[in-house]
Design an enzyme around this catalytic site. Structure first.
Site, PDB file in Angstrom:
ATOM      1  N   HIS A  60       0.822  -1.208   0.000  1.00  0.00           N
ATOM      2  CA  HIS A  60       0.000   0.000   0.000  1.00  0.00           C
ATOM      3  C   HIS A  60       0.860   1.264   0.000  1.00  0.00           C
ATOM      4  O   HIS A  60       0.900   2.001   0.983  1.00  0.00           O
ATOM      5  CB  HIS A  60      -0.944  -0.011   1.207  1.00  0.00           C
ATOM      6  CG  HIS A  60      -1.992  -1.064   1.120  1.00  0.00           C
ATOM      7  ND1 HIS A  60      -2.512  -1.727   2.213  1.00  0.00           N
ATOM      8  CD2 HIS A  60      -2.620  -1.593   0.044  1.00  0.00           C
ATOM      9  CE1 HIS A  60      -3.416  -2.604   1.813  1.00  0.00           C
ATOM     10  NE2 HIS A  60      -3.497  -2.549   0.506  1.00  0.00           N
ATOM     11  N   HIS A  93      -0.412  -8.698   0.974  1.00  0.00           N
ATOM     12  CA  HIS A  93      -1.473  -8.801   1.988  1.00  0.00           C
ATOM     13  C   HIS A  93      -2.208 -10.124   1.962  1.00  0.00           C
ATOM     14  O   HIS A  93      -3.011 -10.396   2.850  1.00  0.00           O
ATOM     15  CB  HIS A  93      -2.458  -7.633   1.792  1.00  0.00           C
ATOM     16  CG  HIS A  93      -1.751  -6.335   1.532  1.00  0.00           C
ATOM     17  ND1 HIS A  93      -1.536  -5.842   0.269  1.00  0.00           N
ATOM     18  CD2 HIS A  93      -1.154  -5.475   2.383  1.00  0.00           C
ATOM     19  CE1 HIS A  93      -0.850  -4.710   0.337  1.00  0.00           C
ATOM     20  NE2 HIS A  93      -0.597  -4.464   1.604  1.00  0.00           N
ATOM     21  N   CYS A 115       3.113 -12.145   2.251  1.00  0.00           N
ATOM     22  CA  CYS A 115       4.145 -12.216   3.287  1.00  0.00           C
ATOM     23  C   CYS A 115       3.978 -13.515   4.079  1.00  0.00           C
ATOM     24  O   CYS A 115       2.859 -13.872   4.479  1.00  0.00           O
ATOM     25  CB  CYS A 115       4.016 -11.018   4.233  1.00  0.00           C
ATOM     26  SG  CYS A 115       5.199 -11.128   5.585  1.00  0.00           S
ATOM     27  N   GLU A 145      -5.966  -7.649   3.604  1.00  0.00           N
ATOM     28  CA  GLU A 145      -5.464  -8.770   4.431  1.00  0.00           C
ATOM     29  C   GLU A 145      -6.628  -9.449   5.158  1.00  0.00           C
ATOM     30  O   GLU A 145      -6.693 -10.683   5.242  1.00  0.00           O
ATOM     31  CB  GLU A 145      -4.422  -8.264   5.434  1.00  0.00           C
ATOM     32  CG  GLU A 145      -3.841  -9.400   6.262  1.00  0.00           C
ATOM     33  CD  GLU A 145      -2.871  -8.930   7.343  1.00  0.00           C
ATOM     34  OE1 GLU A 145      -2.118  -7.965   7.097  1.00  0.00           O
ATOM     35  OE2 GLU A 145      -2.874  -9.529   8.429  1.00  0.00           O
ATOM     36  N   THR A 183      -2.155  -8.350  10.845  1.00  0.00           N
ATOM     37  CA  THR A 183      -0.747  -8.222  11.260  1.00  0.00           C
ATOM     38  C   THR A 183      -0.313  -6.780  11.537  1.00  0.00           C
ATOM     39  O   THR A 183       0.757  -6.567  12.117  1.00  0.00           O
ATOM     40  CB  THR A 183       0.185  -8.770  10.153  1.00  0.00           C
ATOM     41  OG1 THR A 183      -0.085  -8.057   8.943  1.00  0.00           O
ATOM     42  CG2 THR A 183      -0.001 -10.256   9.947  1.00  0.00           C
ATOM     43  N   CYS A 213       2.772  -8.411  13.506  1.00  0.00           N
ATOM     44  CA  CYS A 213       4.096  -8.905  13.116  1.00  0.00           C
ATOM     45  C   CYS A 213       5.219  -8.089  13.767  1.00  0.00           C
ATOM     46  O   CYS A 213       4.991  -7.001  14.309  1.00  0.00           O
ATOM     47  CB  CYS A 213       4.228  -8.880  11.603  1.00  0.00           C
ATOM     48  SG  CYS A 213       4.543  -7.243  10.968  1.00  0.00           S
ATOM     49  N   SER A 241      -2.408   2.657   3.870  1.00  0.00           N
ATOM     50  CA  SER A 241      -1.475   1.756   4.556  1.00  0.00           C
ATOM     51  C   SER A 241      -1.857   1.666   6.035  1.00  0.00           C
ATOM     52  O   SER A 241      -1.651   2.611   6.802  1.00  0.00           O
ATOM     53  CB  SER A 241      -0.044   2.282   4.400  1.00  0.00           C
ATOM     54  OG  SER A 241       0.810   1.620   5.307  1.00  0.00           O
ATOM     55  N   ASN A 243      -0.618   0.001   8.608  1.00  0.00           N
ATOM     56  CA  ASN A 243       0.426   0.129   9.638  1.00  0.00           C
ATOM     57  C   ASN A 243       0.913   1.573   9.747  1.00  0.00           C
ATOM     58  O   ASN A 243       1.266   2.032  10.828  1.00  0.00           O
ATOM     59  CB  ASN A 243       1.569  -0.858   9.383  1.00  0.00           C
ATOM     60  CG  ASN A 243       2.491  -0.438   8.268  1.00  0.00           C
ATOM     61  OD1 ASN A 243       3.460   0.269   8.495  1.00  0.00           O
ATOM     62  ND2 ASN A 243       2.177  -0.833   7.033  1.00  0.00           N
ATOM     63  N   SER A 285       5.638   0.056   4.274  1.00  0.00           N
ATOM     64  CA  SER A 285       5.591   0.022   2.810  1.00  0.00           C
ATOM     65  C   SER A 285       6.188   1.278   2.177  1.00  0.00           C
ATOM     66  O   SER A 285       6.147   1.440   0.958  1.00  0.00           O
ATOM     67  CB  SER A 285       4.136  -0.154   2.351  1.00  0.00           C
ATOM     68  OG  SER A 285       3.281   0.752   3.033  1.00  0.00           O
TER      69      SER A 285
HETATM   70  O1  0JX Z   1      -2.147  -1.672   4.940  1.00  0.00           O
HETATM   71  P1  0JX Z   1      -1.031  -2.516   5.485  1.00  0.00           P
HETATM   72  O2  0JX Z   1      -0.285  -1.864   6.582  1.00  0.00           O
HETATM   73  O3  0JX Z   1      -1.516  -3.883   5.856  1.00  0.00           O
HETATM   74  O4  0JX Z   1      -0.046  -2.794   4.281  1.00  0.00           O
HETATM   75  P2  0JX Z   1       1.189  -2.007   3.687  1.00  0.00           P
HETATM   76  O5  0JX Z   1       1.150  -0.567   3.940  1.00  0.00           O
HETATM   77  O6  0JX Z   1       1.271  -2.427   2.243  1.00  0.00           O
HETATM   78  O7  0JX Z   1       2.410  -2.606   4.529  1.00  0.00           O
HETATM   79  C1  0JX Z   1       3.141  -3.686   4.186  1.00  0.00           C
HETATM   80  C2  0JX Z   1       2.375  -4.939   3.875  1.00  0.00           C
HETATM   81  C3  0JX Z   1       1.812  -5.525   5.099  1.00  0.00           C
HETATM   82  C4  0JX Z   1       1.193  -6.694   5.099  1.00  0.00           C
HETATM   83  O8  0JX Z   1       0.938  -7.252   6.268  1.00  0.00           O
HETATM   84 FE1  SF4 Z   2       4.912  -9.094   6.616  1.00  0.00          FE
HETATM   85 FE2  SF4 Z   2       4.659  -7.562   8.768  1.00  0.00          FE
HETATM   86 FE3  SF4 Z   2       5.698  -6.556   6.576  1.00  0.00          FE
HETATM   87 FE4  SF4 Z   2       3.098  -7.163   6.681  1.00  0.00          FE
HETATM   88  S1  SF4 Z   2       4.140  -5.579   7.840  1.00  0.00           S
HETATM   89  S2  SF4 Z   2       4.510  -7.584   4.995  1.00  0.00           S
HETATM   90  S3  SF4 Z   2       3.152  -9.014   7.962  1.00  0.00           S
HETATM   91  S4  SF4 Z   2       6.585  -8.238   7.816  1.00  0.00           S
END
Ligand code: 0JX
Ligand code: SF4
Length: 327
Positions: A60, A93, A115, A145, A183, A213, A241, A243, A285
Protein backbone atom coordinates in the site's frame (compact mmCIF):
# COMPACT_ATOMS: atom_id res chain seq x y z
CA UNK A 1 3.16 49.03 6.13
CA UNK A 2 2.44 45.22 6.10
CA UNK A 3 5.53 42.96 5.90
CA UNK A 4 6.41 41.73 2.41
CA UNK A 5 5.55 37.97 2.40
CA UNK A 6 8.63 37.10 0.32
CA UNK A 7 10.98 39.03 2.59
CA UNK A 8 13.10 36.39 4.40
CA UNK A 9 12.56 38.41 7.59
CA UNK A 10 8.75 38.04 7.28
CA UNK A 11 7.33 36.59 10.55
CA UNK A 12 5.84 33.58 8.72
CA UNK A 13 9.29 32.60 7.39
CA UNK A 14 10.88 33.22 10.78
CA UNK A 15 8.43 30.75 12.32
CA UNK A 16 9.34 27.85 9.98
CA UNK A 17 13.06 28.50 9.53
CA UNK A 18 15.89 28.11 12.00
CA UNK A 19 17.79 25.26 13.59
CA UNK A 20 15.92 22.01 14.12
CA UNK A 21 16.51 18.54 15.54
CA UNK A 22 15.05 15.57 13.69
CA UNK A 23 14.54 12.48 15.83
CA UNK A 24 14.62 9.61 13.37
CA UNK A 25 12.85 6.48 14.58
CA UNK A 26 14.57 3.16 13.85
CA UNK A 27 13.34 0.69 12.73
CA UNK A 28 11.23 2.48 10.11
CA UNK A 29 10.32 2.01 6.46
CA UNK A 30 10.51 -1.27 4.50
CA UNK A 31 9.96 -4.59 6.31
CA UNK A 32 11.11 -7.99 5.08
CA UNK A 33 7.68 -8.85 3.64
CA UNK A 34 7.55 -5.66 1.57
CA UNK A 35 11.11 -6.09 0.28
CA UNK A 36 10.26 -9.63 -0.77
CA UNK A 37 7.00 -8.63 -2.50
CA UNK A 38 8.69 -5.86 -4.49
CA UNK A 39 11.54 -8.20 -5.43
CA UNK A 40 9.03 -10.76 -6.71
CA UNK A 41 7.59 -8.24 -9.19
CA UNK A 42 11.03 -6.88 -10.14
CA UNK A 43 12.43 -10.36 -10.80
CA UNK A 44 9.42 -11.29 -12.93
CA UNK A 45 9.76 -8.06 -14.95
CA UNK A 46 13.44 -8.87 -15.52
CA UNK A 47 13.02 -12.55 -16.35
CA UNK A 48 9.69 -12.56 -18.21
CA UNK A 49 9.36 -8.92 -19.34
CA UNK A 50 6.17 -6.85 -19.02
CA UNK A 51 3.32 -6.81 -18.69
CA UNK A 52 3.34 -8.55 -15.31
CA UNK A 53 -0.11 -8.32 -13.75
CA UNK A 54 -0.46 -7.69 -10.02
CA UNK A 55 -3.73 -8.22 -8.18
CA UNK A 56 -4.34 -5.08 -6.07
CA UNK A 57 -1.44 -2.86 -4.98
CA UNK A 58 1.61 -5.03 -4.32
CA UNK A 59 2.02 -3.02 -1.09
CA UNK A 60 0.00 0.00 0.00
CA UNK A 61 2.34 2.71 -1.23
CA UNK A 62 1.69 5.01 -4.16
CA UNK A 63 5.42 5.46 -4.94
CA UNK A 64 6.16 1.74 -5.01
CA UNK A 65 3.16 1.17 -7.28
CA UNK A 66 4.02 4.05 -9.65
CA UNK A 67 7.63 2.89 -9.90
CA UNK A 68 6.71 -0.70 -10.77
CA UNK A 69 4.02 0.53 -13.16
CA UNK A 70 6.62 2.56 -15.03
CA UNK A 71 8.63 -0.65 -15.45
CA UNK A 72 5.79 -2.74 -16.86
CA UNK A 73 3.67 -3.93 -13.94
CA UNK A 74 -0.09 -3.68 -14.45
CA UNK A 75 -2.16 -3.42 -11.28
CA UNK A 76 -5.70 -4.80 -11.46
CA UNK A 77 -8.54 -5.01 -8.97
CA UNK A 78 -10.12 -8.10 -10.45
CA UNK A 79 -8.49 -11.16 -12.01
CA UNK A 80 -11.22 -11.18 -14.68
CA UNK A 81 -9.40 -8.31 -16.39
CA UNK A 82 -6.15 -10.31 -16.72
CA UNK A 83 -5.64 -11.98 -20.13
CA UNK A 84 -5.75 -15.78 -20.05
CA UNK A 85 -2.37 -17.44 -19.48
CA UNK A 86 -0.72 -14.24 -18.20
CA UNK A 87 1.45 -14.01 -15.08
CA UNK A 88 -0.30 -12.54 -12.06
CA UNK A 89 1.22 -11.72 -8.68
CA UNK A 90 -0.78 -11.85 -5.45
CA UNK A 91 0.06 -8.90 -3.19
CA UNK A 92 1.88 -8.97 0.16
CA UNK A 93 -1.47 -8.80 1.99
CA UNK A 94 -2.56 -12.28 0.87
CA UNK A 95 -5.64 -13.64 -0.89
CA UNK A 96 -8.63 -15.81 -0.05
CA UNK A 97 -8.66 -19.37 -1.44
CA UNK A 98 -11.49 -18.27 -3.75
CA UNK A 99 -9.06 -15.91 -5.48
CA UNK A 100 -6.53 -18.71 -6.01
CA UNK A 101 -9.32 -20.83 -7.47
CA UNK A 102 -10.36 -17.97 -9.77
CA UNK A 103 -6.77 -17.66 -11.04
CA UNK A 104 -6.59 -21.41 -11.69
CA UNK A 105 -9.94 -21.36 -13.52
CA UNK A 106 -8.70 -18.58 -15.78
CA UNK A 107 -5.45 -20.44 -16.52
CA UNK A 108 -3.30 -17.69 -14.99
CA UNK A 109 0.28 -18.28 -13.91
CA UNK A 110 -0.03 -17.09 -10.31
CA UNK A 111 3.03 -16.11 -8.28
CA UNK A 112 2.33 -15.56 -4.61
CA UNK A 113 3.99 -12.56 -2.91
CA UNK A 114 1.94 -12.97 0.28
CA UNK A 115 4.14 -12.22 3.29
CA UNK A 116 4.97 -15.47 5.12
CA UNK A 117 3.73 -13.84 8.33
CA UNK A 118 0.31 -13.33 6.74
CA UNK A 119 0.33 -16.93 5.51
CA UNK A 120 0.98 -17.97 9.11
CA UNK A 121 -2.29 -16.29 10.14
CA UNK A 122 -4.16 -18.04 7.29
CA UNK A 123 -2.84 -21.39 8.54
CA UNK A 124 -3.97 -20.58 12.09
CA UNK A 125 -7.45 -19.72 10.78
CA UNK A 126 -7.67 -23.15 9.17
CA UNK A 127 -6.33 -24.91 12.27
CA UNK A 128 -8.65 -23.13 14.71
CA UNK A 129 -11.71 -23.58 12.49
CA UNK A 130 -10.71 -27.22 11.96
CA UNK A 131 -10.90 -27.96 15.69
CA UNK A 132 -14.46 -26.63 15.75
CA UNK A 133 -13.85 -23.15 17.15
CA UNK A 134 -15.51 -19.90 16.21
CA UNK A 135 -12.56 -17.86 14.92
CA UNK A 136 -12.68 -14.20 15.92
CA UNK A 137 -10.55 -12.14 13.56
CA UNK A 138 -9.58 -8.78 15.03
CA UNK A 139 -9.05 -6.32 12.20
CA UNK A 140 -10.47 -3.65 9.93
CA UNK A 141 -13.40 -4.40 7.61
CA UNK A 142 -12.59 -4.12 3.94
CA UNK A 143 -8.80 -4.31 4.33
CA UNK A 144 -7.29 -6.74 1.80
CA UNK A 145 -5.46 -8.77 4.43
CA UNK A 146 -8.70 -9.18 6.39
CA UNK A 147 -10.62 -10.20 3.26
CA UNK A 148 -7.98 -12.85 2.59
CA UNK A 149 -7.88 -14.26 6.12
CA UNK A 150 -11.70 -14.26 6.42
CA UNK A 151 -11.82 -16.28 3.23
CA UNK A 152 -9.98 -19.30 4.72
CA UNK A 153 -12.91 -20.44 6.86
CA UNK A 154 -15.71 -17.99 6.11
CA UNK A 155 -18.44 -20.06 7.79
CA UNK A 156 -16.54 -20.18 11.08
CA UNK A 157 -14.92 -16.71 11.21
CA UNK A 158 -16.33 -13.44 12.53
CA UNK A 159 -14.70 -10.03 12.28
CA UNK A 160 -14.42 -7.87 15.40
CA UNK A 161 -13.17 -4.30 15.07
CA UNK A 162 -13.29 -2.94 18.63
CA UNK A 163 -13.50 -3.84 22.32
CA UNK A 164 -17.16 -2.72 22.27
CA UNK A 165 -17.94 -5.21 19.49
CA UNK A 166 -16.02 -7.93 21.35
CA UNK A 167 -18.07 -7.34 24.51
CA UNK A 168 -21.32 -7.96 22.64
CA UNK A 169 -20.26 -10.85 20.44
CA UNK A 170 -22.58 -13.89 20.29
CA UNK A 171 -21.12 -17.26 19.27
CA UNK A 172 -22.64 -20.75 18.97
CA UNK A 173 -20.43 -22.23 21.74
CA UNK A 174 -18.68 -19.82 24.18
CA UNK A 175 -16.33 -22.65 25.24
CA UNK A 176 -14.94 -22.90 21.72
CA UNK A 177 -13.62 -19.52 20.65
CA UNK A 178 -10.20 -18.57 19.25
CA UNK A 179 -8.88 -15.25 18.07
CA UNK A 180 -6.51 -14.09 15.36
CA UNK A 181 -5.46 -10.60 14.34
CA UNK A 182 -4.56 -8.58 11.29
CA UNK A 183 -0.75 -8.22 11.26
CA UNK A 184 -0.66 -4.41 11.16
CA UNK A 185 -2.84 -3.34 14.11
CA UNK A 186 -1.90 -1.11 17.05
CA UNK A 187 -0.40 -3.31 19.76
CA UNK A 188 -2.04 -1.42 22.67
CA UNK A 189 -5.51 -1.22 21.12
CA UNK A 190 -5.45 -4.88 20.15
CA UNK A 191 -4.56 -5.90 23.70
CA UNK A 192 -7.76 -4.14 24.85
CA UNK A 193 -9.86 -6.02 22.30
CA UNK A 194 -8.33 -9.35 23.36
CA UNK A 195 -9.00 -8.48 27.00
CA UNK A 196 -12.64 -7.73 26.20
CA UNK A 197 -12.93 -11.04 24.34
CA UNK A 198 -11.37 -12.92 27.26
CA UNK A 199 -13.75 -11.26 29.70
CA UNK A 200 -16.67 -12.47 27.58
CA UNK A 201 -15.20 -15.92 26.74
CA UNK A 202 -12.85 -17.04 29.56
CA UNK A 203 -11.93 -20.20 27.57
CA UNK A 204 -10.64 -18.01 24.70
CA UNK A 205 -7.63 -19.44 22.89
CA UNK A 206 -5.19 -17.49 20.73
CA UNK A 207 -2.21 -17.92 18.45
CA UNK A 208 1.08 -19.26 19.90
CA UNK A 209 2.72 -15.90 19.37
CA UNK A 210 1.14 -12.58 18.50
CA UNK A 211 -0.20 -12.13 14.96
CA UNK A 212 0.84 -8.47 14.96
CA UNK A 213 4.10 -8.90 13.12
CA UNK A 214 7.60 -8.01 14.26
CA UNK A 215 7.83 -5.06 11.83
CA UNK A 216 4.55 -3.48 12.95
CA UNK A 217 5.52 -3.92 16.60
CA UNK A 218 9.03 -2.53 16.11
CA UNK A 219 7.84 0.55 14.21
CA UNK A 220 5.34 1.32 16.97
CA UNK A 221 7.98 0.87 19.70
CA UNK A 222 10.53 3.05 17.92
CA UNK A 223 7.97 5.81 17.41
CA UNK A 224 6.81 5.55 21.02
CA UNK A 225 10.42 6.20 22.08
CA UNK A 226 10.54 9.59 20.30
CA UNK A 227 6.92 10.81 20.23
CA UNK A 228 6.89 12.46 23.67
CA UNK A 229 10.08 14.39 22.99
CA UNK A 230 8.83 15.61 19.60
CA UNK A 231 6.72 18.71 19.04
CA UNK A 232 5.51 17.28 15.74
CA UNK A 233 5.60 13.76 14.28
CA UNK A 234 5.64 13.06 10.56
CA UNK A 235 4.93 9.55 9.28
CA UNK A 236 5.83 8.80 5.68
CA UNK A 237 3.30 6.44 4.13
CA UNK A 238 0.20 6.28 1.96
CA UNK A 239 -3.33 6.82 3.23
CA UNK A 240 -4.44 3.21 2.64
CA UNK A 241 -1.47 1.76 4.56
CA UNK A 242 -2.88 0.35 7.79
CA UNK A 243 0.43 0.13 9.64
CA UNK A 244 1.33 3.72 8.65
CA UNK A 245 -2.01 5.13 9.80
CA UNK A 246 -1.60 3.25 13.11
CA UNK A 247 1.69 5.13 13.64
CA UNK A 248 0.00 8.52 13.22
CA UNK A 249 -2.72 7.49 15.68
CA UNK A 250 -0.12 6.25 18.17
CA UNK A 251 1.75 9.59 18.17
CA UNK A 252 -1.52 11.46 18.61
CA UNK A 253 -2.49 9.21 21.54
CA UNK A 254 0.85 10.22 23.09
CA UNK A 255 -0.36 13.83 22.79
CA UNK A 256 1.89 14.89 19.90
CA UNK A 257 0.43 16.41 16.71
CA UNK A 258 1.13 13.95 13.89
CA UNK A 259 0.51 13.77 10.15
CA UNK A 260 0.78 11.16 7.43
CA UNK A 261 2.62 12.33 4.31
CA UNK A 262 2.92 10.38 1.07
CA UNK A 263 6.11 12.28 0.31
CA UNK A 264 7.84 15.60 0.96
CA UNK A 265 5.33 17.37 -1.30
CA UNK A 266 2.63 16.89 1.36
CA UNK A 267 4.64 18.78 3.97
CA UNK A 268 2.81 21.96 5.07
CA UNK A 269 4.82 24.94 6.30
CA UNK A 270 2.21 25.78 8.96
CA UNK A 271 2.83 22.40 10.65
CA UNK A 272 6.45 23.43 11.20
CA UNK A 273 5.56 26.74 12.84
CA UNK A 274 7.79 27.02 15.92
CA UNK A 275 8.71 23.29 15.82
CA UNK A 276 12.32 22.76 16.91
CA UNK A 277 12.18 18.99 17.59
CA UNK A 278 10.50 16.91 14.91
CA UNK A 279 9.95 13.14 15.07
CA UNK A 280 10.19 11.30 11.75
CA UNK A 281 9.31 7.73 10.83
CA UNK A 282 7.84 5.71 7.95
CA UNK A 283 5.43 2.82 7.58
CA UNK A 284 6.57 -0.62 6.44
CA UNK A 285 5.59 0.02 2.81
CA UNK A 286 7.27 3.45 2.46
CA UNK A 287 10.59 3.55 0.57
CA UNK A 288 13.55 4.82 2.66
CA UNK A 289 14.45 7.49 0.07
CA UNK A 290 11.20 9.33 0.84
CA UNK A 291 12.37 9.82 4.43
CA UNK A 292 15.73 11.11 3.21
CA UNK A 293 13.91 13.62 0.98
CA UNK A 294 12.01 14.98 3.99
CA UNK A 295 15.26 15.48 5.91
CA UNK A 296 16.79 17.24 2.89
CA UNK A 297 13.80 19.57 2.56
CA UNK A 298 13.95 20.44 6.25
CA UNK A 299 17.64 21.21 5.75
CA UNK A 300 16.58 23.91 3.31
CA UNK A 301 14.80 25.71 6.16
CA UNK A 302 17.77 25.83 8.51
CA UNK A 303 20.48 23.68 10.06
CA UNK A 304 19.21 20.20 10.91
CA UNK A 305 20.71 17.86 13.48
CA UNK A 306 19.59 14.30 12.84
CA UNK A 307 19.51 11.97 15.84
CA UNK A 308 18.63 8.38 14.99
CA UNK A 309 17.06 6.55 17.92
CA UNK A 310 17.27 2.81 17.41
CA UNK A 311 15.10 0.64 19.64
CA UNK A 312 15.65 -2.67 17.81
CA UNK A 313 17.77 -4.12 15.06
CA UNK A 314 16.01 -6.09 12.32
CA UNK A 315 17.76 -8.88 10.47
CA UNK A 316 14.77 -10.84 9.18
CA UNK A 317 14.85 -11.77 5.53
CA UNK A 318 12.37 -14.02 3.73
CA UNK A 319 13.38 -16.28 0.84
CA UNK A 320 11.67 -15.63 -2.48
CA UNK A 321 9.00 -17.96 -3.89
CA UNK A 322 10.68 -20.70 -5.97
CA UNK A 323 9.11 -19.34 -9.21
CA UNK A 324 11.24 -16.20 -9.01
CA UNK A 325 14.39 -17.42 -7.27
CA UNK A 326 17.46 -16.61 -9.33
CA UNK A 327 20.47 -18.84 -9.96
O1 0JX B 1 -2.15 -1.67 4.94
P1 0JX B 1 -1.03 -2.52 5.48
O2 0JX B 1 -0.29 -1.86 6.58
O3 0JX B 1 -1.52 -3.88 5.86
O4 0JX B 1 -0.05 -2.79 4.28
P2 0JX B 1 1.19 -2.01 3.69
O5 0JX B 1 1.15 -0.57 3.94
O6 0JX B 1 1.27 -2.43 2.24
O7 0JX B 1 2.41 -2.61 4.53
C1 0JX B 1 3.14 -3.69 4.19
C2 0JX B 1 2.38 -4.94 3.87
C3 0JX B 1 1.81 -5.53 5.10
C4 0JX B 1 1.19 -6.69 5.10
O8 0JX B 1 0.94 -7.25 6.27
FE1 SF4 C 1 4.91 -9.09 6.62
FE2 SF4 C 1 4.66 -7.56 8.77
FE3 SF4 C 1 5.70 -6.56 6.58
FE4 SF4 C 1 3.10 -7.16 6.68
S1 SF4 C 1 4.14 -5.58 7.84
S2 SF4 C 1 4.51 -7.58 4.99
S3 SF4 C 1 3.15 -9.01 7.96
S4 SF4 C 1 6.58 -8.24 7.82
Amino acid sequence: MPADPIDPKHPAWRAVTGPRTVLLAAPRSFCAGVERAIEVVENLLDSRGGPIYVRKQIVHNSHVVADLESRGAVFVDDLDTVPEGATVVFSAHGVAPAVRAQAARRGLDAVDATCPLVTKVHNEALRFAGRGDTVVLIGHAGHEEVEGTLGEAPEHTVLVQSAAEAAELEVPDPERVSYLTQTTLAVDETAEVVEALRARFPALRGPGSDDICYATTNRQLSLRAIANESELVLVVGSGNSSNSVRLVELARRQGTPAYLIDDVGDLRPDWLDGVRVLGLTAGASAPPRLVEEVVTALGGLGPVTVEERETARESIHFTLPSAVRRG
